[in-house]
Write an enzyme that holds these catalytic residues in place. Structure first.
Site, PDB file in Angstrom:
ATOM      1  N   ALA A  11      -8.605   1.522   6.118  1.00  0.00           N
ATOM      2  CA  ALA A  11      -8.452   0.735   4.896  1.00  0.00           C
ATOM      3  C   ALA A  11      -7.078   0.857   4.249  1.00  0.00           C
ATOM      4  CB  ALA A  11      -9.538   1.114   3.887  1.00  0.00           C
ATOM      5  N   TYR A 154      -2.821  21.722   3.976  1.00  0.00           N
ATOM      6  CA  TYR A 154      -2.491  20.544   4.788  1.00  0.00           C
ATOM      7  C   TYR A 154      -1.820  20.941   6.101  1.00  0.00           C
ATOM      8  CZ  TYR A 154      -0.461  16.035   6.110  1.00  0.00           C
ATOM      9  OH  TYR A 154      -0.098  14.897   6.800  1.00  0.00           O
TER      10      TYR A 154
END
Length: 260
Positions: A11, A154
């Site tokens: 998306a 991360y």
């Protein structure tokens, strides 16, 4: 024959650019995301990952040609671990059976050049062991210090997924089944994830001090999509277990000759 591909994170950002590129080439693409996708699934949970596999199986008729595990987060939070590592592994392992009927099956995951940055070794060890409970617990502790330990969540998730690809790609399940499995390591890409970090010239310059990109600076998502499309295409017959850095030169600057 038209190829059918699956793109998670379809998306927005790199996932959206990849989906659009593949579709412009005539491929059928099954997009997976939290919203605005063919399959709506939350890859932070086991239930969401199972729903993703079931949804893709139903829409594809049980056969796909390429899997692009693009979905990812960069927050200093446990959810980043859940998506970047366990979500990616669940995507690749869960959809691997659907690749077996393809004449040219391919699988690619998006890591990051952040895998070259400092990591939290206890978190990486938990990820390497596939222990989601321990990994999320460690990430919860790290998230309490977002400006120090939290910043390593991360990079640790991306280091671990890169290692997973290296370990798995040459095995009977992947190379032995004629499925090239590889990863890419983008540098700074102009997406919603990085929008605030590069919103001013001052911020961008400071970020490029940490992530040097001497070749053309910050990249657009379309540049990454083209590399992904090649890795997931029929012409990629022999790349196996590689992490290809599309980072404007960060890897060359940071590691130099040390890899030899």
């Amino acid at each position: 024959m038209t190829r059918t591909s699956v793109v998670t994170g379809s998306a927005s950002g790199i996932g959206k650019a990849t989906k659009e590129l593949l579709e412009s080439r005539g491929e059928r693409v099954i997009g997976v995301d939290l919203h605005g996708a063919d399959v709506t699934a939350d890859l932070t949970t086991e239930q969401g990952r199972a729903a993703m596999v079931d949804g893709v199986r139903e829409l594809s008729g049980g056969a796909v040609d390429a899997v692009y595990a693009v979905a990812g987060l960069s927050q200093p939070a446990p959810a980043t671990v859940a998506v970047n590592y366990f979500g990616a592994v669940a995507t690749l392992e869960g959809l691997r059976p659907l690749l077996l009927t393809s004449a040219a099956p391919r699988a690619v995951v998006v890591s990051s050049m952040a895998a070259l940055h400092p990591v939290d070794e206890p978190l990486v060890a938990a990820l390497r062991a596939g222990d989601e409970i321990a990994a999320l617990s460690r990430a919860e502790v790290m998230a309490k210090e977002p400006e120090s330990l939290g910043r390593l969540i991360y990079s640790s998730s991306k280091r671990a997924i890169s290692q997973w690809v290296r370990r798995q790609a040459p095995t009977a399940l992947w190379a032995g089944a004629a499925i090239p499995l590889n990863a890419i390591g983008p540098g700074i890409i102009a997406t919603a994830m990085t929008a605030d970090l590069i919103s001013t010239e001052e911020k961008k310059a400071a970020l490029l001090e940490m992530v040097p990109m001497p070749l053309n600076g910050v990249a657009e998502a379309e540049a990454v999509a083209h590399l992904l499309a090649w890795l997931g295409g029929v012409h990629n017959t022999h790349l196996c277990g590689q992490v290809i850095y599309i980072d404007g030169g960060s890897d060359a600057v940071i590691r130099g000759d040390s890899i030899w």
